[in-house]
Design a protein around this motif. Structure first.
Motif, PDB file in Angstrom:
ATOM      1  N   ALA A  17      51.020  29.881  31.446  1.00 56.25           N
ATOM      2  CA  ALA A  17      51.698  30.115  32.719  1.00 56.25           C
ATOM      3  C   ALA A  17      50.977  31.109  33.612  1.00 56.25           C
ATOM      4  O   ALA A  17      51.149  31.084  34.839  1.00 56.25           O
ATOM      5  CB  ALA A  17      53.139  30.587  32.469  1.00 56.25           C
ATOM      6  N   THR A  18      50.188  31.991  33.027  1.00 56.23           N
ATOM      7  CA  THR A  18      49.586  33.079  33.812  1.00 56.23           C
ATOM      8  C   THR A  18      48.064  33.107  33.774  1.00 56.23           C
ATOM      9  O   THR A  18      47.442  33.837  34.552  1.00 56.23           O
ATOM     10  CB  THR A  18      50.101  34.444  33.305  1.00 56.23           C
ATOM     11  OG1 THR A  18      49.747  34.591  31.908  1.00 56.23           O
ATOM     12  CG2 THR A  18      51.609  34.547  33.450  1.00 56.23           C
ATOM     13  N   LEU A  19      47.469  32.354  32.867  1.00 58.83           N
ATOM     14  CA  LEU A  19      46.030  32.466  32.627  1.00 58.83           C
ATOM     15  C   LEU A  19      45.192  32.166  33.861  1.00 58.83           C
ATOM     16  O   LEU A  19      44.220  32.874  34.154  1.00 58.83           O
ATOM     17  CB  LEU A  19      45.634  31.549  31.468  1.00 58.83           C
ATOM     18  CG  LEU A  19      44.159  31.572  31.047  1.00 58.83           C
ATOM     19  CD1 LEU A  19      43.710  32.968  30.654  1.00 58.83           C
ATOM     20  CD2 LEU A  19      43.930  30.579  29.889  1.00 58.83           C
ATOM     21  N   ALA A  20      45.540  31.121  34.606  1.00 58.49           N
ATOM     22  CA  ALA A  20      44.729  30.738  35.766  1.00 58.49           C
ATOM     23  C   ALA A  20      44.683  31.864  36.793  1.00 58.49           C
ATOM     24  O   ALA A  20      43.612  32.144  37.364  1.00 58.49           O
ATOM     25  CB  ALA A  20      45.286  29.464  36.402  1.00 58.49           C
ATOM     26  N   ASP A  21      45.806  32.527  37.038  1.00 61.95           N
ATOM     27  CA  ASP A  21      45.822  33.629  38.002  1.00 61.95           C
ATOM     28  C   ASP A  21      44.911  34.768  37.547  1.00 61.95           C
ATOM     29  O   ASP A  21      44.207  35.376  38.358  1.00 61.95           O
ATOM     30  CB  ASP A  21      47.250  34.164  38.178  1.00 61.95           C
ATOM     31  CG  ASP A  21      48.140  33.213  38.956  1.00 61.95           C
ATOM     32  OD1 ASP A  21      47.613  32.308  39.615  1.00 61.95           O
ATOM     33  OD2 ASP A  21      49.370  33.394  38.896  1.00 61.95           O
ATOM     34  N   ALA A  22      44.945  35.067  36.255  1.00 62.39           N
ATOM     35  CA  ALA A  22      44.088  36.135  35.725  1.00 62.39           C
ATOM     36  C   ALA A  22      42.612  35.771  35.887  1.00 62.39           C
ATOM     37  O   ALA A  22      41.797  36.594  36.334  1.00 62.39           O
ATOM     38  CB  ALA A  22      44.419  36.402  34.259  1.00 62.39           C
ATOM     39  N   ILE A  23      42.263  34.555  35.525  1.00 58.63           N
ATOM     40  CA  ILE A  23      40.874  34.114  35.644  1.00 58.63           C
ATOM     41  C   ILE A  23      40.429  34.118  37.105  1.00 58.63           C
ATOM     42  O   ILE A  23      39.337  34.609  37.444  1.00 58.63           O
ATOM     43  CB  ILE A  23      40.697  32.708  35.036  1.00 58.63           C
ATOM     44  CG1 ILE A  23      40.914  32.755  33.525  1.00 58.63           C
ATOM     45  CG2 ILE A  23      39.304  32.152  35.356  1.00 58.63           C
ATOM     46  CD1 ILE A  23      40.925  31.381  32.867  1.00 58.63           C
ATOM     47  N   ASP A  24      41.245  33.576  37.986  1.00 63.48           N
ATOM     48  CA  ASP A  24      40.905  33.536  39.411  1.00 63.48           C
ATOM     49  C   ASP A  24      40.641  34.937  39.963  1.00 63.48           C
ATOM     50  O   ASP A  24      39.740  35.138  40.784  1.00 63.48           O
ATOM     51  CB  ASP A  24      42.027  32.874  40.205  1.00 63.48           C
ATOM     52  CG  ASP A  24      42.103  31.373  39.990  1.00 63.48           C
ATOM     53  OD1 ASP A  24      41.093  30.775  39.565  1.00 63.48           O
ATOM     54  OD2 ASP A  24      43.185  30.792  40.246  1.00 63.48           O
ATOM     55  N   SER A  25      41.448  35.909  39.504  1.00 67.06           N
ATOM     56  CA  SER A  25      41.288  37.267  40.032  1.00 67.06           C
ATOM     57  C   SER A  25      39.958  37.882  39.608  1.00 67.06           C
ATOM     58  O   SER A  25      39.411  38.725  40.322  1.00 67.06           O
ATOM     59  CB  SER A  25      42.449  38.156  39.577  1.00 67.06           C
ATOM     60  OG  SER A  25      42.352  38.516  38.206  1.00 67.06           O
ATOM     61  N   VAL A  26      39.446  37.467  38.451  1.00 69.46           N
ATOM     62  CA  VAL A  26      38.128  37.952  38.012  1.00 69.46           C
ATOM     63  C   VAL A  26      37.020  37.223  38.768  1.00 69.46           C
ATOM     64  O   VAL A  26      36.088  37.844  39.287  1.00 69.46           O
ATOM     65  CB  VAL A  26      37.953  37.769  36.492  1.00 69.46           C
ATOM     66  CG1 VAL A  26      36.530  38.134  36.072  1.00 69.46           C
ATOM     67  CG2 VAL A  26      38.964  38.619  35.726  1.00 69.46           C
ATOM     68  N   LEU A  27      37.113  35.917  38.843  1.00 68.91           N
ATOM     69  CA  LEU A  27      36.056  35.140  39.494  1.00 68.91           C
ATOM     70  C   LEU A  27      35.955  35.442  40.983  1.00 68.91           C
ATOM     71  O   LEU A  27      34.920  35.179  41.607  1.00 68.91           O
ATOM     72  CB  LEU A  27      36.288  33.645  39.269  1.00 68.91           C
ATOM     73  CG  LEU A  27      36.180  33.177  37.814  1.00 68.91           C
ATOM     74  CD1 LEU A  27      36.442  31.678  37.713  1.00 68.91           C
ATOM     75  CD2 LEU A  27      34.809  33.521  37.219  1.00 68.91           C
ATOM     76  N   ALA A  28      36.996  36.023  41.570  1.00 67.23           N
ATOM     77  CA  ALA A  28      36.970  36.398  42.989  1.00 67.23           C
ATOM     78  C   ALA A  28      36.310  37.756  43.221  1.00 67.23           C
ATOM     79  O   ALA A  28      36.116  38.144  44.385  1.00 67.23           O
ATOM     80  CB  ALA A  28      38.387  36.419  43.550  1.00 67.23           C
ATOM     81  N   GLN A  29      35.957  38.477  42.162  1.00 67.07           N
ATOM     82  CA  GLN A  29      35.336  39.786  42.316  1.00 67.07           C
ATOM     83  C   GLN A  29      33.974  39.653  43.010  1.00 67.07           C
ATOM     84  O   GLN A  29      33.217  38.707  42.738  1.00 67.07           O
ATOM     85  CB  GLN A  29      35.152  40.451  40.950  1.00 67.07           C
ATOM     86  CG  GLN A  29      36.457  40.729  40.218  1.00 67.07           C
ATOM     87  CD  GLN A  29      37.239  41.874  40.812  1.00 67.07           C
ATOM     88  OE1 GLN A  29      36.732  42.981  40.988  1.00 67.07           O
ATOM     89  NE2 GLN A  29      38.506  41.611  41.129  1.00 67.07           N
ATOM     90  N   GLN A  30      33.677  40.608  43.876  1.00 73.41           N
ATOM     91  CA  GLN A  30      32.429  40.572  44.643  1.00 73.41           C
ATOM     92  C   GLN A  30      31.648  41.874  44.482  1.00 73.41           C
ATOM     93  O   GLN A  30      32.186  42.899  44.080  1.00 73.41           O
ATOM     94  CB  GLN A  30      32.729  40.326  46.125  1.00 73.41           C
ATOM     95  CG  GLN A  30      33.406  39.000  46.408  1.00 73.41           C
ATOM     96  CD  GLN A  30      33.669  38.781  47.886  1.00 73.41           C
ATOM     97  OE1 GLN A  30      33.549  39.678  48.710  1.00 73.41           O
ATOM     98  NE2 GLN A  30      34.042  37.557  48.241  1.00 73.41           N
ATOM     99  N   GLY A  31      30.360  41.800  44.790  1.00 66.60           N
ATOM    100  CA  GLY A  31      29.522  42.993  44.814  1.00 66.60           C
ATOM    101  C   GLY A  31      28.995  43.423  43.468  1.00 66.60           C
ATOM    102  O   GLY A  31      28.432  44.528  43.347  1.00 66.60           O
TER     103      GLY A  31
END
Length: 303
Positions: A17-31
């Motif tokens: 239920a929550t895994l995709a949101d967690a993964i997306d938040s990491v893959l969106a990291q920049q810099g």
């Protein structure tokens, strides 16, 4: 392949239920150049299918094994990590924008620091309920950890890979593996927190079970006792020896802490008069925690 600046270690177990949101938040990291290590700890739901949607991303490293528990899974991840720095993530939390960049920059500027955390938003049902006010400096963090106070948030930390390997990674005694790890890392270097929020931490019903909380508080007491033993060159206690010989005063303290924190978490999950009731019970059973919460709330109002 180029060696990344930081390896993000995200283990998961039945977190569809929550895994995709967690993964997306990491893959969106920049810099910052990173790899994301996804470890399936023997999930029996659809978590592996959720994670599988990301396996073609070149930044993702996928691993799976039979269920081993969190500590053993984290040790596997530490060995898999290619970067000199590892960041922790849980499958039900959200990394705030800029988190990885900030923690890498801090560790690069402070070579004496083994581990750095940051502030968290405490979220209930997707809404920010409150914000942490964890101490920033090594001495304050260690002082609080030694008395069982929350001074770091496990999914919000980043640490030096080699330092983690030198201390033997996470213990095999079950829950409170983070407390033992913090103290071991603090014995061989310094620990710190960033002043900014780096993570949205989700509170949910799974954290309310009193029996689980009692085991957590018992193991925290074991971790702090063994820390004191290590720094005074005494032999560590096994979990069995510690529980068999726990003094009455410490058993009473563990029970009061258990009831206080269980009531506090129940209070976060309710509203109105029921919330006030549970938070009042938490304050009576654990006045030391209540004082810290009041101080934290005061600091937040002053910002």
């Amino acid at each position: 392949m180029n060696v990344p600046e930081i390896s993000v270690l995200l283990p998961y177990y039945n977190a569809e239920a929550t895994l995709a949101d967690a993964i997306d938040s990491v893959l969106a990291q920049q810099g910052v150049d990173f790899e994301l290590i996804l470890i399936d700890d023997g999930s029996t739901d659809s978590s592996s299918k959720v994670a599988g949607r990301y396996h073609n991303d070149p930044r993702v490293v996928a691993h799976s094994h039979a269920n081993m528990g969190l500590a053993a899974t984290l040790n596997v991840g530490i060995e898999l990590a290619r970067a000199a720095i590892v960041a922790r993530m849980d499958a039900d939390d959200i990394a705030r924008p800029g988190r990885l960049r900030s923690q890498v920059a801090y560790l690069n500027v402070h070579p004496e620091v083994n581990l750095v955390g940051g502030q968290i938003n405490r979220c209930v049902d997707g809404v920010v309920d409150s914000q942490s006010n964890f101490p920033l400096e090594h001495s304050e963090i260690v002082t609080l950890l030694r008395v069982g106070g929350h001074a770091l948030s496990h999914p919000a930390i980043a640490f030096r890979t080699e330092a983690a390997r030198r201390v033997g990674g996470y213990w095999g005694e079950g829950v409170a593996e983070d407390w033992d790890f913090y103290l071991k890392m603090a014995e061989t270097g310094r620990v710190a927190n960033l002043p900014e929020v780096v993570l949205d931490y989700r509170f949910h019903d799974a954290g309310i079970n009193a029996e689980n909380m009692r085991l957590v508080r018992t193991n925290i007491a074991l971790a702090t006792e063994n820390h004191r033993r290590r720094v005074s060159d005494r032999a560590e206690l096994s979990a069995t020896d510690f529980r068999t010989n726990t003094p009455l005063a410490l058993r009473i303290r563990i029970e009061s802490e258990t009831r206080s924190l269980t009531a506090y978490r129940r209070g976060l999950r309710t509203a109105g008069t029921r919330r006030l009731m549970w938070l009042s019970i938490a304050s009576v059973m654990g006045p030391q925690f209540a004082a810290r919460r009041l101080l934290s709330n005061r600091h937040q109002r002053e910002r």
